[in-house]
Write a protein that holds these residues in place. Structure first.
Motif, PDB file in Angstrom:
ATOM      1  N   LYS A 193       0.926 -35.025   3.303  1.00 32.86           N
ATOM      2  CA  LYS A 193       0.292 -35.224   4.604  1.00 32.86           C
ATOM      3  C   LYS A 193      -0.357 -36.604   4.643  1.00 32.86           C
ATOM      4  N   PRO A 194      -0.285 -37.297   5.786  1.00 39.66           N
ATOM      5  CA  PRO A 194      -0.930 -38.609   5.914  1.00 39.66           C
ATOM      6  C   PRO A 194      -2.402 -38.433   6.274  1.00 39.66           C
ATOM      7  N   VAL A 195      -3.270 -39.294   5.690  1.00 44.16           N
ATOM      8  CA  VAL A 195      -4.702 -39.224   5.981  1.00 44.16           C
ATOM      9  C   VAL A 195      -5.298 -40.629   6.031  1.00 44.16           C
ATOM     10  N   ALA A 196      -6.439 -40.734   6.690  1.00 45.13           N
ATOM     11  CA  ALA A 196      -7.347 -41.886   6.662  1.00 45.13           C
ATOM     12  C   ALA A 196      -6.892 -43.094   7.471  1.00 45.13           C
ATOM     13  N   GLY A 197      -5.683 -43.102   7.992  1.00 41.69           N
ATOM     14  CA  GLY A 197      -5.203 -44.234   8.773  1.00 41.69           C
ATOM     15  C   GLY A 197      -4.038 -43.830   9.650  1.00 41.69           C
ATOM     16  N   THR A 198      -3.451 -44.807  10.330  1.00 40.28           N
ATOM     17  CA  THR A 198      -2.375 -44.516  11.287  1.00 40.28           C
ATOM     18  C   THR A 198      -1.032 -45.131  10.899  1.00 40.28           C
ATOM     19  N   ALA A 199      -0.935 -45.701   9.698  1.00 37.87           N
ATOM     20  CA  ALA A 199       0.371 -46.185   9.243  1.00 37.87           C
ATOM     21  C   ALA A 199       1.356 -45.016   9.241  1.00 37.87           C
ATOM     22  N   THR A 200       2.624 -45.310   9.396  1.00 42.62           N
ATOM     23  CA  THR A 200       3.630 -44.257   9.527  1.00 42.62           C
ATOM     24  C   THR A 200       4.404 -44.064   8.229  1.00 42.62           C
ATOM     25  N   PHE A 201       4.868 -42.830   8.042  1.00 41.89           N
ATOM     26  CA  PHE A 201       5.719 -42.499   6.903  1.00 41.89           C
ATOM     27  C   PHE A 201       6.913 -41.702   7.414  1.00 41.89           C
ATOM     28  N   GLU A 202       8.085 -42.063   6.942  1.00 42.78           N
ATOM     29  CA  GLU A 202       9.288 -41.319   7.290  1.00 42.78           C
ATOM     30  C   GLU A 202      10.253 -41.336   6.115  1.00 42.78           C
ATOM     31  N   VAL A 203      11.217 -40.432   6.137  1.00 41.88           N
ATOM     32  CA  VAL A 203      12.215 -40.363   5.080  1.00 41.88           C
ATOM     33  C   VAL A 203      13.479 -41.055   5.554  1.00 41.88           C
ATOM     34  N   VAL A 204      13.912 -42.055   4.799  1.00 41.59           N
ATOM     35  CA  VAL A 204      15.115 -42.815   5.130  1.00 41.59           C
ATOM     36  C   VAL A 204      15.984 -42.914   3.880  1.00 41.59           C
ATOM     37  N   ASP A 205      17.196 -42.397   3.962  1.00 39.34           N
ATOM     38  CA  ASP A 205      18.148 -42.484   2.845  1.00 39.34           C
ATOM     39  C   ASP A 205      17.536 -41.993   1.534  1.00 39.34           C
ATOM     40  N   GLY A 206      16.862 -40.854   1.602  1.00 40.92           N
ATOM     41  CA  GLY A 206      16.342 -40.239   0.390  1.00 40.92           C
ATOM     42  C   GLY A 206      15.108 -40.887  -0.177  1.00 40.92           C
ATOM     43  N   ALA A 207      14.406 -41.720   0.606  1.00 38.80           N
ATOM     44  CA  ALA A 207      13.189 -42.385   0.142  1.00 38.80           C
ATOM     45  C   ALA A 207      12.105 -42.259   1.201  1.00 38.80           C
ATOM     46  N   ALA A 256       5.178 -47.716   6.821  1.00 37.99           N
ATOM     47  CA  ALA A 256       5.158 -48.947   7.616  1.00 37.99           C
ATOM     48  C   ALA A 256       3.737 -49.251   8.076  1.00 37.99           C
ATOM     49  N   ALA A 257       3.332 -50.498   7.921  1.00 38.60           N
ATOM     50  CA  ALA A 257       1.996 -50.933   8.296  1.00 38.60           C
ATOM     51  C   ALA A 257       1.822 -50.924   9.811  1.00 38.60           C
ATOM     52  N   VAL A 258       0.599 -50.619  10.247  1.00 33.06           N
ATOM     53  CA  VAL A 258       0.264 -50.597  11.671  1.00 33.06           C
ATOM     54  C   VAL A 258      -0.962 -51.474  11.882  1.00 33.06           C
ATOM     55  N   ALA A 259      -0.893 -52.349  12.864  1.00 31.89           N
ATOM     56  CA  ALA A 259      -2.017 -53.244  13.152  1.00 31.89           C
ATOM     57  C   ALA A 259      -3.255 -52.434  13.523  1.00 31.89           C
ATOM     58  N   GLY A 260      -4.400 -52.842  12.994  1.00 36.91           N
ATOM     59  CA  GLY A 260      -5.655 -52.187  13.323  1.00 36.91           C
ATOM     60  C   GLY A 260      -5.950 -50.936  12.534  1.00 36.91           C
ATOM     61  N   SER A 261      -5.040 -50.523  11.668  1.00 32.94           N
ATOM     62  CA  SER A 261      -5.269 -49.302  10.885  1.00 32.94           C
ATOM     63  C   SER A 261      -5.935 -49.629   9.557  1.00 32.94           C
ATOM     64  N   PRO A 262      -6.859 -48.789   9.098  1.00 36.07           N
ATOM     65  CA  PRO A 262      -7.361 -48.946   7.727  1.00 36.07           C
ATOM     66  C   PRO A 262      -6.294 -48.508   6.732  1.00 36.07           C
ATOM     67  N   ASN A 263      -6.613 -48.561   5.465  1.00 34.27           N
ATOM     68  CA  ASN A 263      -5.670 -48.082   4.457  1.00 34.27           C
ATOM     69  C   ASN A 263      -5.265 -46.647   4.780  1.00 34.27           C
ATOM     70  N   THR A 264      -3.962 -46.392   4.722  1.00 29.49           N
ATOM     71  CA  THR A 264      -3.427 -45.066   5.017  1.00 29.49           C
ATOM     72  C   THR A 264      -2.778 -44.505   3.760  1.00 29.49           C
ATOM     73  N   PHE A 265      -2.929 -43.196   3.552  1.00 27.97           N
ATOM     74  CA  PHE A 265      -2.393 -42.571   2.345  1.00 27.97           C
ATOM     75  C   PHE A 265      -1.580 -41.338   2.715  1.00 27.97           C
ATOM     76  N   LEU A 266      -0.427 -41.226   2.104  1.00 30.61           N
ATOM     77  CA  LEU A 266       0.368 -40.001   2.169  1.00 30.61           C
ATOM     78  C   LEU A 266       0.037 -39.232   0.895  1.00 30.61           C
ATOM     79  N   ILE A 267      -0.656 -38.095   1.034  1.00 32.78           N
ATOM     80  CA  ILE A 267      -1.174 -37.409  -0.143  1.00 32.78           C
ATOM     81  C   ILE A 267      -0.534 -36.039  -0.313  1.00 32.78           C
ATOM     82  N   THR A 268      -0.484 -35.583  -1.551  1.00 30.20           N
ATOM     83  CA  THR A 268       0.060 -34.257  -1.821  1.00 30.20           C
ATOM     84  C   THR A 268      -0.931 -33.195  -1.347  1.00 30.20           C
ATOM     85  N   GLU A 269      -0.395 -32.077  -0.844  1.00 28.15           N
ATOM     86  CA  GLU A 269      -1.252 -30.974  -0.444  1.00 28.15           C
ATOM     87  C   GLU A 269      -1.821 -30.251  -1.658  1.00 28.15           C
TER      88      GLU A 269
END
Length: 460
Positions: free
Chosen positions: A43-57, A61-74
């Motif tokens: 799950k993404p937390v703490a910011g608005t940067a985006t995460f997606e799955v592309v070709d198995g990875a 992607a950075a977003v202007a105005g967002s603080p550090n963003t983390f995709l964290i394990t549940e």
């Protein structure tokens, strides 16, 4: 019927192969944290940067105005070995991997805050990838000035293989097979795994990508991988050494219990008053601010030539002290014994910071000779512990470090060094600072200063 039998045989063979594969995976002990298809379990937390799955990875992607963003394990994890591949394509895309990460969803007015151990991915010229940063808490625990050979391990624009071991109170890291950081610390024993997309300064860097793949973990039957090289260990446990440090020649200069290995600079015994040892901390108590006029300096009973010396110190407001080396006690002077000095000073409150030449009497400087080139963000406030380090190699190259960052370097006996001595307070002593060996000294300057975790390794 024949075709049915053939189909049945193929089915059985497939099941056997699948079973063998599953058994191999179980024996191997690795569990995939990323299924290669979607972000299940993350799950993404703490910011608005985006995460997606592309070709198995996983692509962040950075977003202007967002603080550090983390995709964290549940899920959270305690002891484990983690491996993954990470790619950065632009120098603006600083990243990292949270290790036993922590999250406060109520922080920053409900926007959430990730904090804790982070293994760095640093595409900048500084090149501290694989170092350990304490996100939103203590800052750098293991900058790569402590292991400069590892700065070349990370490759921009390519997938870099990270290995992270978090076992007990030890965290060790590798980048592309290169041994990088070794930290002993007990702040967090469990937490999530997190993948970072860093905030950006320039809006034109929005959309810059960081890619992660092959994220896998072991949590049982862990087999730590030994460090084969002599890598400096940041050991935050009190007055102790790991077996790895002992095997590489380190010894404690202060055992945390008594004055063994130390004596007064002007006497054969340890001072009866002024210096105290309580709860593993060695302290020179405050007196009148005079230089070695009360309890007096203390020195090691042993002499040292080339060495790697590490120590922690805590200053009180307005305090002045120093750690001296190549102290011979042969000058016949009054006051503090003479030697090369790693200056300990409250730069804001003590007048000595404004004396000397161009700041060469400030914190971590080679006192009265070379100003420490330091940044404020790497200095802990007065009343907190700072880490000092002095390295003298057999070829007379010397370096001072402050909280893991190199701030002074010079060569004893060089013409440049002698020219500096000639215009300093030391000019009246022949061959100042060029003795083959000497004592290590802790200075009494009449102000309260504390020390712990003093360790040394002789170099050959």
């Amino acid at each position: 019927m024949k075709n049915t039998r053939n189909l049945f045989a193929v089915l059985i063979s497939s099941l056997v192969l699948f079973s063998c594969s599953a058994e191999k995976k179980a024996e191997d002990g690795w569990t995939n944290l990323f299924n290669g298809k979607d972000l299940t379990g993350w799950k993404p937390v703490a910011g608005t940067a985006t995460f997606e799955v592309v070709d198995g990875a996983i692509v962040g992607a950075a977003v202007a105005g967002s603080p550090n963003t983390f995709l964290i394990t549940e899920e959270t994890y305690g002891d484990y070995i983690l491996e993954l591949d990470l790619k950065i394509e632009h120098e603006s895309s600083n990243s990292g991997v949270m290790t036993r990460g922590q999250y406060d969803p109520a922080a920053r007015d409900g926007k959430g805050l990730v904090y804790g151990y982070q293994i760095e991915a640093d595409p900048s010229e500084r090149a501290w990838s694989g170092g350990l940063y304490d996100e939103a808490r203590r800052g750098w625990l293991y900058p790569l000035d402590l292991n400069p050979d590892a700065k070349s391990a990370f490759k921009m624009g390519e997938f870099n293989h990270y290995r992270i071991e978090a076992i007990g109170n030890e965290i060790k890291t590798w980048v592309n097979g290169q041994e990088v950081a070794y930290v002993v610390d007990d702040m967090d024993q469990e937490g999530f795994i997190g993948l970072q997309v860093h905030s950006i300064r320039n809006p034109e860097d929005a959309g810059r990508k960081t890619t992660f793949k092959n994220v896998k973990i072991q949590t049982e039957n862990l087999q730590p991988k030994p460090f084969n090289k002599d890598v400096f260990v940041v050991n935050n446990t009190l007055n102790s050494l790991t077996e790895y440090e002992k095997a590489n020649g380190w010894k404690l200069l202060f055992n945390g219990q008594n004055s063994e290995g130390w004596r007064g600079a002007r006497m054969e015994t340890f001072p009866e008053s002024g210096w105290t040892i309580n709860d593993g901390i060695l302290t020179i108590e405050a007196s009148d601010g005079g230089e070695s006029t009360n309890a007096g300096d203390i020195v090691t009973t042993d002499l040292y030539a080339a060495f790697n010396l590490a120590f922690e110190f805590k200053l009180t407001e307005g305090a002045n002290s120093g750690v001296k080396y190549f102290v011979t006690l042969s000058e016949g002077n009054v006051g503090s014994a003479i030697g090369l000095e790693y200056q300990l000073l409250d730069d804001e409150k003590h007048p000595d910071a404004k004396m000397g030449r161009e700041g060469n009497r400030t914190l971590a400087s080679l006192y009265d000779l070379i100003k420490a080139d330091k940044q404020g963000r790497f200095i802990k406030p007065i009343g907190e512990w700072n880490k000092g380090r002095v390295v003298v190699t057999p070829d007379n190259k010397v370096a001072h470090y402050l909280n893991g960052v190199k701030v002074v370097e010079y060569e004893r006996g060089s013409q440049e060094y002698r020219d500096l001595v000639a215009i300093s307070k030391y000019a009246k002593w022949d061959n100042f600072g060029e003795a083959e060996e000497g004592h290590i000294l802790l200075q009494d300057h009449g102000n309260k200063v504390s020390f712990k975790n003093i360790k040394i390794k002789s170099l050959k």
